[in-house]
Design an enzyme around this catalytic site. Structure first.
Site, PDB file in Angstrom:
ATOM      1  N   SER A  76     -23.534  36.656  30.535  1.00  0.00           N
ATOM      2  CA  SER A  76     -23.270  36.180  29.180  1.00  0.00           C
ATOM      3  C   SER A  76     -22.376  34.934  29.208  1.00  0.00           C
ATOM      4  CB  SER A  76     -22.651  37.309  28.356  1.00  0.00           C
ATOM      5  OG  SER A  76     -22.686  37.012  26.981  1.00  0.00           O
ATOM      6  N   ASP A 102     -32.565  39.886  22.890  1.00  0.00           N
ATOM      7  CA  ASP A 102     -31.268  39.243  23.084  1.00  0.00           C
ATOM      8  C   ASP A 102     -31.329  37.868  22.426  1.00  0.00           C
ATOM      9  OD1 ASP A 102     -28.900  38.142  23.987  1.00  0.00           O
ATOM     10  OD2 ASP A 102     -29.419  38.235  26.114  1.00  0.00           O
ATOM     11  N   HIS A 158     -29.123  42.659  25.193  1.00  0.00           N
ATOM     12  CA  HIS A 158     -27.939  41.972  25.692  1.00  0.00           C
ATOM     13  C   HIS A 158     -26.857  42.964  26.145  1.00  0.00           C
ATOM     14  CE1 HIS A 158     -25.407  38.457  26.272  1.00  0.00           C
ATOM     15  NE2 HIS A 158     -24.403  39.224  25.890  1.00  0.00           N
TER      16      HIS A 158
END
Length: 419
Positions: A192, A359, A389
């Site tokens: 991320s 995501d 995610h």
């Protein structure tokens, strides 16, 4: 008795209504994901309320997740753990127990950068601690987990500068020798926001004429890579998906740069671009860089130049010692690695890019994979059609998902083969 039963049924109905989300059928263990996400949403609602009442800022409340997940990084029979400081930056160093290496034998190394939207997270959280231990045990590798400063207290470029400083320190020959690391077998990795920092570090290192040790690989796990267009097909398709709805990702982006809510509101309407950023939109034009299978029924419309962005873009740039002005910072490749020109991408090390269908950041990773491949970089793009995610971090009961274990196994296998 009847009244109690009615109250119980009413409570159950309200709870079910709150927990239930229309999650696509391809997603595995849907109810577990709904229940997990209900916790995050509840905390987010509490954070909104606290900020509204002036009790505590939003990210201050959300930091509860980080605190709750923290563990003491301790040595065990397989992994030796030490907490160090690399040029003023805190790191956690994981090594094979009892230095399991023969005389003259050198090991791989993975520099890992945690996620959390640059505002949350810690290398000392249990999922990251477990991932580091798995990497050490499976690969006989050294793992360096970097504990960088967080926004909004320390806005861009502070997190990047911390990471870059720590990485540069580790890549010195005498430091690598101390940890018995092979200078030709080092990777940078992150998930991320950590994937964002990893990509930016890889770019910056290959542009540094004084850097003698080069990275062999970069592994970017559902990375966030650009802020110019927050209305890509994946942002539209997954705007209400767990664990990272569009509103939260936009909040992370805006708070990475500034606490001024003007930027957040402009980003929410995708009208935060200025004349300076508009000329770079070609690098995030998803009609060019997304395969048709990811475009779906969506049609490309270039982000507009918002009135607020135009007004703020005319402002004076502050002294160089201050953080970059937000509307100038969004064009900086250290914040948006996808904006780097092809000449900066061509020398990059081989890449592993993990993306998830459900995501908002999916298209960032897909576009970066496309651009790297066009620049001649060796890229392995691993897309999870049932992924969401943050999935890689859910490996411990009660938030344990089978897809997390598959992602971990695939990631480790790639490192074993390519590092």
């Amino acid at each position: 008795m009847r009244t109690n039963r009615t109250i119980l049924l009413l409570f159950a109905a309200i709870t079910a209504y709150y927990v239930y989300l229309p999650i696509p059928g391809q997603v595995e263990e849907k109810w577990k994901l709904m229940i997990t996400d209900s916790f995050f949403r509840s905390l987010s609602h509490l954070a909104d309320l606290c900020e509204l009442l002036g009790l505590k800022d939003y990210m201050g409340v959300m930091m509860f997740i980080t605190v709750m997940e923290k563990v003491a990084p301790v040595t065990d029979e397989r992994v030796q753990v030490t907490e160090e400081v690399f040029d003023g930056v805190d790191v956690v160093v994981y090594e094979p127990g009892q230095r399991q290496v023969g005389a003259g034998e050198l090991r791989r190394a993975v520099i890992y950068l945690h996620g959390g939207g640059w505002c949350l997270g810690s290398s000392r959280m249990e999922p990251y601690d477990l991932l580091a231990r798995t990497t050490v045990s499976e690969l006989n590798a050294v793992v360096i987990s970097v504990e960088y400063r967080l926004a909004p207290e320390h806005p861009f470029p502070a997190p990047f500068e911390d990471v870059y400083r720590g990485v540069k320190y580790f890549l010195q020959e005498h430091v690598l020798a101390h940890y018995s690391v092979d200078p030709a077998r080092i990777a940078v990795s992150g998930d991320s926001a950590g994937g964002n920092l990893a990509a930016a570090v890889a770019q910056k290192l290959q542009q540094d004429p004084e850097q003698l040790v080069a990275l062999k690989a970069q592994a970017l796990l559902y990375p966030v890579l650009q802020v110019l267009d927050l209305n890509t097909p994946s942002y539209q398709q997954n705007q209400d998906m767990p664990i990272l709805p569009r509103t939260l990702m936009v909040r992370f982006w805006s708070q990475y740069f500034t606490s001024d809510k003007t930027l957040f509101h402009a980003m929410m309407t995708n009208s935060h671009n200025s004349a300076k950023s508009a000329q770079l939109l070609k690098f995030v034009n998803w009609s060019s860089y997304l395969p048709e299978s990811f475009q779906g029924a969506y049609r490309y419309n270039a982000p507009s130049l918002g009135a607020a962005a135009a007004e703020m873009d005319n402002g004076e740039e502050g002294p160089s010692s201050r953080p970059l002005f937000p509307f100038q910072a969004i064009t900086d490749p250290r914040a948006s690695p996808l904006l780097a020109p092809e000449g900066c991408l061509r020398p990059l090390p081989k890449a592993y890019i993990l993306t998830c269908e459900y995501d908002v950041l999916r298209d960032d990773g897909v576009m970066y994979a496309t651009r790297l491949q066009k620049a001649g970089v060796n890229v392995t793009h691993r897309h999870y059609g049932a992924g969401f995610h943050g999935a890689l971090m859910f490996t411990v009961w009660p938030t344990e998902f089978q897809i997390a274990h598959r992602m971990t196994a695939d990631y480790i296998a790639w490192l074993r083969e390519n590092l």
